[in-house]
Write a protein that holds these residues in place. Structure first.
Motif, short mmCIF file in Angstrom:
data_model
loop_
_atom_site.label_atom_id
_atom_site.label_comp_id
_atom_site.label_asym_id
_atom_site.label_seq_id
_atom_site.Cartn_x
_atom_site.Cartn_y
_atom_site.Cartn_z
N THR A 68 127.44 45.90 35.30
CA THR A 68 128.74 45.24 35.40
C THR A 68 129.81 46.06 34.67
O THR A 68 129.49 46.95 33.89
CB THR A 68 128.69 43.83 34.77
N LEU A 69 131.05 45.70 34.92
CA LEU A 69 132.15 46.34 34.21
C LEU A 69 132.03 46.11 32.71
O LEU A 69 132.32 46.99 31.91
CB LEU A 69 133.48 45.79 34.74
N GLN A 70 131.55 44.94 32.32
CA GLN A 70 131.36 44.65 30.90
C GLN A 70 130.30 45.58 30.30
O GLN A 70 130.45 46.06 29.17
CB GLN A 70 130.95 43.19 30.69
N VAL B 50 131.10 48.07 27.16
CA VAL B 50 130.35 48.04 25.91
C VAL B 50 129.74 49.41 25.60
O VAL B 50 129.83 49.92 24.49
CB VAL B 50 129.26 46.95 25.95
N LEU B 51 129.14 50.04 26.59
CA LEU B 51 128.49 51.34 26.38
C LEU B 51 129.48 52.45 26.03
O LEU B 51 129.18 53.31 25.21
CB LEU B 51 127.68 51.74 27.61
N VAL C 132 138.71 46.84 28.93
CA VAL C 132 138.82 46.52 30.35
C VAL C 132 139.67 45.28 30.58
O VAL C 132 139.64 44.71 31.66
CB VAL C 132 137.43 46.34 31.01
N HIS C 133 140.42 44.86 29.58
CA HIS C 133 141.27 43.69 29.71
C HIS C 133 142.64 44.12 30.22
O HIS C 133 143.07 45.24 30.02
CB HIS C 133 141.41 42.97 28.38
N GLY C 134 143.32 43.22 30.87
CA GLY C 134 144.66 43.52 31.37
C GLY C 134 144.65 43.76 32.86
O GLY C 134 143.65 43.59 33.54
N ALA C 135 145.81 44.18 33.34
CA ALA C 135 145.97 44.41 34.77
C ALA C 135 145.18 45.63 35.21
O ALA C 135 145.08 46.62 34.48
CB ALA C 135 147.46 44.60 35.10
#
Length: 185
Positions: free
Chosen positions: A104-106, A110-111, A116-119
């Motif tokens: 996932t993007l998360q 993390v790695l 990855v927050h925001g527009a």
């Protein structure tokens, strides 16, 4: 008694490429070798980022990427081969003995330590890449000495970046010079 691991999908209706998948040969006993792994970071070599530039790389939130690329990451070819054997293109998942899993993007955030927050940053990808490189780095990519293109689509050759940007700013340069250099390193 050892548990039996089913060699393939129980329901083949989703995995339509099973007949061509590497796992068919593996479970049939035809393949037991490691795959060849390409490492695209080799163009970096011993490229060391100046400590003052590295400070701005940290502030920009790219220190995790720097550590990954510049830290001499050792690839585990056996692990990569095992993951490739379990990757399913049709579903974009890994089929493991414990079930399906995906990245996932998360996980990436993390790695790599990326925010990855925001527009989202989006675009159609049809820009003039050489003009964008010149705008951001201050120099237009020209064909290499070997005649090969330096810029192919949106991919820029690391050897070109190293040739033009491996020398950091002078030690007595103002912070603004180092800050602008961090976009180039």
């Amino acid at each position: 008694m050892e548990p039996t691991i089913h060699p393939g999908p129980r329901d083949t209706s989703v995995l339509t490429l099973q007949a061509e998948h590497r796992s068919e040969d593996v479970w049939g006993g035809g393949m037991d070798r490691l795959l060849t792994c390409r490492e695209h970071v080799l163009g970096l070599g011993e490229w060391v980022i100046h400590d003052r530039v590295l400070e701005f790389v940290r502030l920009a939130g790219f220190y995790g990427v720097h550590r990954l690329v510049g830290g001499g990451l050792a690839l585990d070819r056996s692990l990569i081969t095992a993951l490739i054997e379990r990757w399913r293109q049709e579903t974009h998942t890994f089929h493991l003995a414990v079930g399906e899993a995906t990245i996932t993007l998360q996980d990436v955030a993390v790695l790599l330590g990326l925010r990855v927050h925001g527009a989202p940053v989006t675009g159609d990808g049809t820009g003039v890449w050489s003009a964008l490189v010149e705008e951001l780095l201050g120099i237009r990519p020209e064909p290499g000495d070997d005649g090969k293109p330096v810029l192919q689509g949106s991919s820029l050759r690391m050897t070109w970046l190293r040739r033009h940007f491996s020398q950091g700013p002078p030690d007595d340069a103002a912070d603004i010079v180092y800050e602008s250099s961090s976009t180039c390193h």
